[in-house]
Design an enzyme around this catalytic site. Structure first.
Site, PDB file in Angstrom:
ATOM      1  N   GLY A 237       0.775  -1.231   0.000  1.00 43.01           N
ATOM      2  CA  GLY A 237       0.000   0.000   0.000  1.00 43.01           C
ATOM      3  C   GLY A 237       0.805   1.278   0.000  1.00 43.01           C
ATOM      4  N   ARG A 275       3.091  -1.389  -5.934  1.00 43.39           N
ATOM      5  CA  ARG A 275       3.180  -0.101  -6.621  1.00 43.39           C
ATOM      6  C   ARG A 275       4.521   0.598  -6.359  1.00 43.39           C
ATOM      7  NH1 ARG A 275      -1.083   2.973  -7.960  1.00 43.39           N
ATOM      8  NH2 ARG A 275      -2.392   1.771  -6.512  1.00 43.39           N
ATOM      9  N   CYS A 341     -14.067   5.840 -28.446  1.00 46.37           N
ATOM     10  CA  CYS A 341     -15.321   6.575 -28.591  1.00 46.37           C
ATOM     11  C   CYS A 341     -16.053   6.638 -27.253  1.00 46.37           C
ATOM     12  CB  CYS A 341     -16.186   5.904 -29.656  1.00 46.37           C
ATOM     13  SG  CYS A 341     -17.642   6.863 -30.100  1.00 46.37           S
TER      14      CYS A 341
END
Length: 411
Positions: A237, A275, A341
């Site tokens: 974390g 991370r 799109c």
């Protein structure tokens, strides 16, 4: 670890000439991974926790180049799905060192883990529901397990990653002692586990440590009332600064805060950075194809999209963007988006960037964590290539998909 390794790499720190050559050679969009930076980040983290067992959370980036480098660096691997277990083994991991954190695991996942444990009894399976342990028992498994605890405190950069207070993750805190007694009768209960959230920086650190303290308290309670534990796993974390004005964590200070929060604990501390290890080790290169002046905004169209990097659309995430071709050009507020799109296919809105022109090369930073992992084939876009820089050399570690790859499984 190199002592001049900075605690964060900004986009401006990448070699722009090299990035330009890579884009010219391999095309865009292109993921560029600095494998040496991955190792530096892991070693910096591990040095802040010299007495802990530090595992890499594979879900952040399961590329073989990343896993192999981390295994060479001395990391063990934590996996959240059977495919990650297999990829870790393919990268060279000893199955006896792996930890599998099962979240609502499909039958196939549990079958794979149980089969793997037959020849590799060091494998640890973490369960976050009574059902998971019942299903393991039904498969004849009685090996190493850990209980995932829900501490009731969630932290991180977005509500969708605040796992510590999400009922999906872990046994409710007050139920853990009773569950531990039952689990210890049928399995080798070796640890408890928790993960409060993801992307934790300075503002969330106190809450994160409060969650760690609750989990440590539960570890002591289980050890006193049920069985000695080999480890208490506090997950990962710890974040990195995505915004240019955010300061990185001082990991030595974080290490002290975590140790204070844990207190006295007979079991070993285990941590699972993901991370932190890979985020700033990778960027995306993308080419400008459209510059459109409108009354509302200057719109810059690029060939990367939410199929390349979905985090801005999924979490509203900020990723730094830099004009590699002309970084010194006067900056103007622009909105950068891709060819999908949908209005969600936007990397930034009204952000000052050195004014992009058609065929300029832009870099999108901090793409190493949950970048390629969440890449997809929306609009039948083949996923991009990935090149790795290591020791001054560059190699392709993931080929660019073709449309044949996209449609290869169709019948």
């Amino acid at each position: 670890m190199s002592h001049d390794s900075p605690p964060v790499r900004r986009l401006a720190d990448w070699d722009h000439d090299r990035l330009g050559r890579l884009a010219a050679e391999h095309g865009t969009p292109l993921y560029v991974l600095d494998v040496d930076r991955v190792a530096e980040n892991y070693e910096r983290f591990a040095s802040a926790f010299p007495d802990a067992h530090v595992m890499y959370a594979a879900k952040a980036h399961t590329g073989r180049a990343v896993l192999s480098k981390l295994l060479d660096t001395g990391a063990d691997i934590e996996c959240a799905a059977w495919g990650e277990l297999q990829r870790a083994i393919d990268a060279g991991a000893d199955p006896d060192t792996l930890q599998y954190t099962a979240v609502n695991p499909p039958d196939h996942d549990l079958d794979y883990a149980v089969d793997l444990a037959e020849d590799n009894p060091g494998l640890t399976v973490t369960g976050g529901a009574r059902d998971t342990f019942d299903r393991l028992e039904a498969r004849g498994y009685d090996g190493r397990v850990a209980i995932r605890v829900n501490p009731g405190i969630g932290t991180g950069h977005h509500e969708k990653v605040a796992t510590g207070k999400d009922a999906k993750f872990g046994i409710p805190y007050d139920q853990v002692p009773e569950v531990a007694e039952d689990v210890a009768e049928g399995f080798d209960l070796v640890g408890i586990h928790a993960h409060a959230g993801s992307g934790v920086l300075h503002d969330d650190l106190d809450d994160h440590c409060r969650a760690i303290g609750k989990v440590a308290d539960m570890g002591r309670k289980v050890e006193t009332e049920v069985t000695p534990l080999e480890f208490v796993d506090f997950g990962g974390g710890f974040g990195v600064p995505y915004r240019e004005d955010e300061e990185p964590l001082d990991m030595q200070v974080v290490g002290e805060k975590v140790r204070d929060a844990v207190g006295e604990l007979d079991a070993q501390i285990k941590l699972e950075p993901g991370r932190y290890v890979v985020a700033d080790a990778e960027c995306i290169l993308t080419e400008v194809n459209t510059v459109k002046e409108t009354p509302a905004a200057t719109v810059v169209g690029v060939d990367a999209s939410l199929a390349t990097l979905i985090r801005p659309a999924m979490f509203g995430s900020y990723h730094p963007i830099r004009n590699v071709t002309a970084p010194d050009r006067e900056a103007e507020p622009v909105s950068v988006g891709g060819p999908c799109c949908t209005s969600a296919d936007v990397f930034c809105t009204d952000r000052p960037i050195a004014r992009p022109e058609r065929e300029d090369l832009l870099a999108i930073g901090n793409a190493g964590a949950y970048g390629y992992e969440l890449a997809n084939q929306f609009h039948s876009q083949p996923r991009p290539a990935e090149v790795a820089i290591e020791g001054g050399e560059t190699r392709v570690v993931r080929e660019r998909e073709t449309l044949d790859d996209v449609t290869s499984l169709e019948r």
